[in-house]
Design a protein around this motif. Structure first.
Motif, short mmCIF file in Angstrom:
data_model
loop_
_atom_site.label_atom_id
_atom_site.label_comp_id
_atom_site.label_asym_id
_atom_site.label_seq_id
_atom_site.Cartn_x
_atom_site.Cartn_y
_atom_site.Cartn_z
N UNK A 174 0.83 -1.21 0.00
CA UNK A 174 0.00 0.00 0.00
C UNK A 174 0.87 1.26 0.00
N UNK A 175 1.97 1.19 -0.74
CA UNK A 175 2.90 2.32 -0.84
C UNK A 175 2.56 3.11 -2.10
N UNK A 176 2.00 4.31 -1.98
CA UNK A 176 1.58 5.06 -3.17
C UNK A 176 2.74 5.46 -4.08
N UNK A 177 3.92 5.68 -3.48
CA UNK A 177 5.08 6.07 -4.28
C UNK A 177 6.32 5.37 -3.71
N UNK A 178 6.52 4.10 -4.07
CA UNK A 178 7.63 3.34 -3.50
C UNK A 178 8.99 3.83 -3.99
N UNK A 179 10.03 3.52 -3.22
CA UNK A 179 11.40 3.81 -3.63
C UNK A 179 12.00 2.58 -4.30
N UNK A 180 12.81 2.82 -5.33
CA UNK A 180 13.41 1.72 -6.10
C UNK A 180 14.91 1.96 -6.23
N UNK A 181 15.71 0.91 -6.00
CA UNK A 181 17.15 1.00 -6.16
C UNK A 181 17.66 -0.15 -7.01
N UNK A 182 18.80 0.05 -7.65
CA UNK A 182 19.45 -0.99 -8.45
C UNK A 182 20.58 -1.61 -7.63
N UNK A 183 20.59 -2.93 -7.51
CA UNK A 183 21.65 -3.62 -6.78
C UNK A 183 22.97 -3.47 -7.52
N UNK A 184 24.00 -3.04 -6.80
CA UNK A 184 25.29 -2.80 -7.45
C UNK A 184 26.40 -3.01 -6.43
N UNK A 185 27.66 -2.97 -6.89
CA UNK A 185 28.80 -3.21 -6.01
C UNK A 185 29.27 -1.93 -5.32
N UNK A 186 28.62 -0.83 -5.56
CA UNK A 186 28.96 0.44 -4.93
C UNK A 186 27.90 1.46 -5.24
N UNK A 187 27.94 2.58 -4.54
CA UNK A 187 26.93 3.61 -4.73
C UNK A 187 27.31 4.64 -5.79
N UNK A 188 28.59 4.66 -6.19
CA UNK A 188 29.04 5.63 -7.16
C UNK A 188 28.56 5.27 -8.57
N UNK A 189 28.23 6.29 -9.35
CA UNK A 189 27.66 6.07 -10.68
C UNK A 189 28.61 5.36 -11.65
N UNK A 190 29.93 5.47 -11.41
CA UNK A 190 30.87 4.84 -12.34
C UNK A 190 31.10 3.36 -12.04
N UNK A 191 30.54 2.86 -10.94
CA UNK A 191 30.77 1.47 -10.56
C UNK A 191 29.74 0.54 -11.19
N UNK A 192 30.11 -0.75 -11.28
CA UNK A 192 29.19 -1.77 -11.75
C UNK A 192 29.34 -2.08 -13.22
N UNK A 193 28.61 -3.10 -13.65
CA UNK A 193 28.65 -3.53 -15.05
C UNK A 193 27.87 -2.55 -15.92
N UNK A 194 28.12 -2.61 -17.21
CA UNK A 194 27.52 -1.65 -18.14
C UNK A 194 25.99 -1.66 -18.08
N UNK A 195 25.42 -2.86 -17.95
CA UNK A 195 23.96 -2.98 -17.99
C UNK A 195 23.30 -2.24 -16.83
N UNK A 196 23.90 -2.36 -15.64
CA UNK A 196 23.33 -1.69 -14.46
C UNK A 196 23.48 -0.18 -14.58
N UNK A 197 24.62 0.29 -15.05
CA UNK A 197 24.83 1.73 -15.22
C UNK A 197 23.91 2.28 -16.30
#
Length: 358
Positions: A174-197
């Motif tokens: 019953x969350x009208x506006x839920x929060x969504x995150x992408x699982x990654x190996x770090x919080x910085x935008x340059x980290x992770x595989x190409x598909x996740x970025x």
């Protein structure tokens, strides 16, 4: 006046079949659900459990079949060998025919996915269905997907998962506006595989109207409840899920060993048993039982194969909420809005904005 939710149950699925599936449905009904059950399976094996649950017997009908999918069947085997007569297939087909609003099975996950995809087909713009699981957190519960329906994902598929997971969060939490995150190996935008970025760039380039994208989430943040929905591809998601289940079991064993030793340990247990009971309830996998296949032209719920009646009842409640809140319609509308700018003649894909560079 609310509409009664019709739930088609593969009563032969899982390690225990009718001795768990039927009492689980009865327990869910006792909790006040406005539901009607269609139970598919061996009538002779279901009958004793129905006789012990008169309320369920009055709010259900049985449809006999002596064909069922074994837990060790390969998906291709399940599709070939009498698929249209098995309790699993018939429960899914009831959704396709409009006889049921949602199907529930504790059977073989691979077979269930293969049958559901074959029978129901995927929604426009969705290449593959995903399995979304409930995850206990310090804030309550989160949804993690995909936890193993398929392996690998490009950026656009991950965006689809975000859209579908957010829809499930609105229905289940019953969350009208839920929060969504992408699982990654770090919080910085340059980290992770190409598909996740790539998925992150798409979500930031055109913020969705009905959920908040919060960026990358690391593995240790899932249990903290960093996001209502955590998105990943099936390989990483399944490893994360099995690791969490194993860690919970390990911690439980440590506690039993620590409190079952000498006299002082047993006295400590007696003093702390109320708190330990609360801890046990929070770690109980039965309380988050019920995975949802998302991306199909119909609602299908997967209960854990080794779950008991309590866990099954919780999966029934998930099935009820998914159907009651019309999750399929919400997801279909959200995907259609995301795909509306796709060029004519091309497969619909989550083109959140045509000038997005990924």
């Amino acid at each position: 006046m609310t509409k009664t939710v019709r739930i088609a149950v593969d009563a032969m699925g899982g390690d225990f079949g009718p001795q768990v599936m039927v009492p689980g449905a009865a327990l869910a009904l006792e909790r006040g659900l406005d539901a009607f059950f269609i139970l598919y399976g061996d009538e002779a094996r279901m009958r004793p459990h129905l006789d012990a649950a008169p309320a369920l017997a009055a709010a259900s009908q049985t449809r006999h079949t002596d064909v069922f999918v074994r837990m060790d069947d390969k998906p291709a085997q399940a599709l070939r060998a009498g698929r249209r007569n098995s309790s699993m297939w018939l429960a899914i087909e009831a959704v396709k025919k409009g006889e049921a609003d949602v199907a529930l099975s504790a059977g073989n996950t691979g077979a269930l996915m293969a049958m559901a995809k074959t029978c129901l087909r995927t929604l426009p713009g969705v290449d593959r269905p995903a399995l979304a699981a409930m995850w206990p957190t310090l804030r309550g519960k989160s949804i993690v997907l995909d936890v193993g329906a398929s392996i690998g994902a490009d950026g656009r598929h991950l965006v689809n998962l975000a859209i579908m997971g957010a829809g499930m969060a609105r229905a289940v939490f019953d969350a009208p506006r839920p929060t969504v995150g992408l699982l990654n190996i770090g919080s910085e935008e340059m980290k992770g595989v190409d598909e996740v970025r790539a998925a992150s760039k798409l979500l930031r380039a055109a913020p969705p109207p009905d959920f908040d994208y919060i960026g990358f989430v690391e593995g240790d943040q899932i249990g903290r409840g960093a996001a209502d929905v955590v998105v990943t591809e099936g390989f990483a998601g399944n490893i994360a899920l099995k690791t969490a289940e194993g860690t919970a079991s390990q911690m439980g064993q440590y506690l039993r060993e620590a409190l079952g030793g000498d006299l002082l340990s047993k006295i400590a247990y007696l003093l702390a048993r109320r708190g330990l009971a609360t801890l046990k309830a929070k770690m109980d996998p039965r309380n988050v039982n019920g995975g949802v296949f998302l991306g199909l032209e119909g609602a299908v719920i997967k209960s854990h194969g080794r779950s008991d009646a309590v866990g099954t009842a919780n999966a029934v409640e998930i099935a009820y909420r998914v159907a009651h809140h019309q999750l399929l319609g919400q997801i279909r509308a959200a995907l259609a809005d995301a795909h509306k700018d796709a060029p004519a003649g091309e497969p619909a894909r989550p083109q959140l904005r045509m000038d997005s560079k990924v």
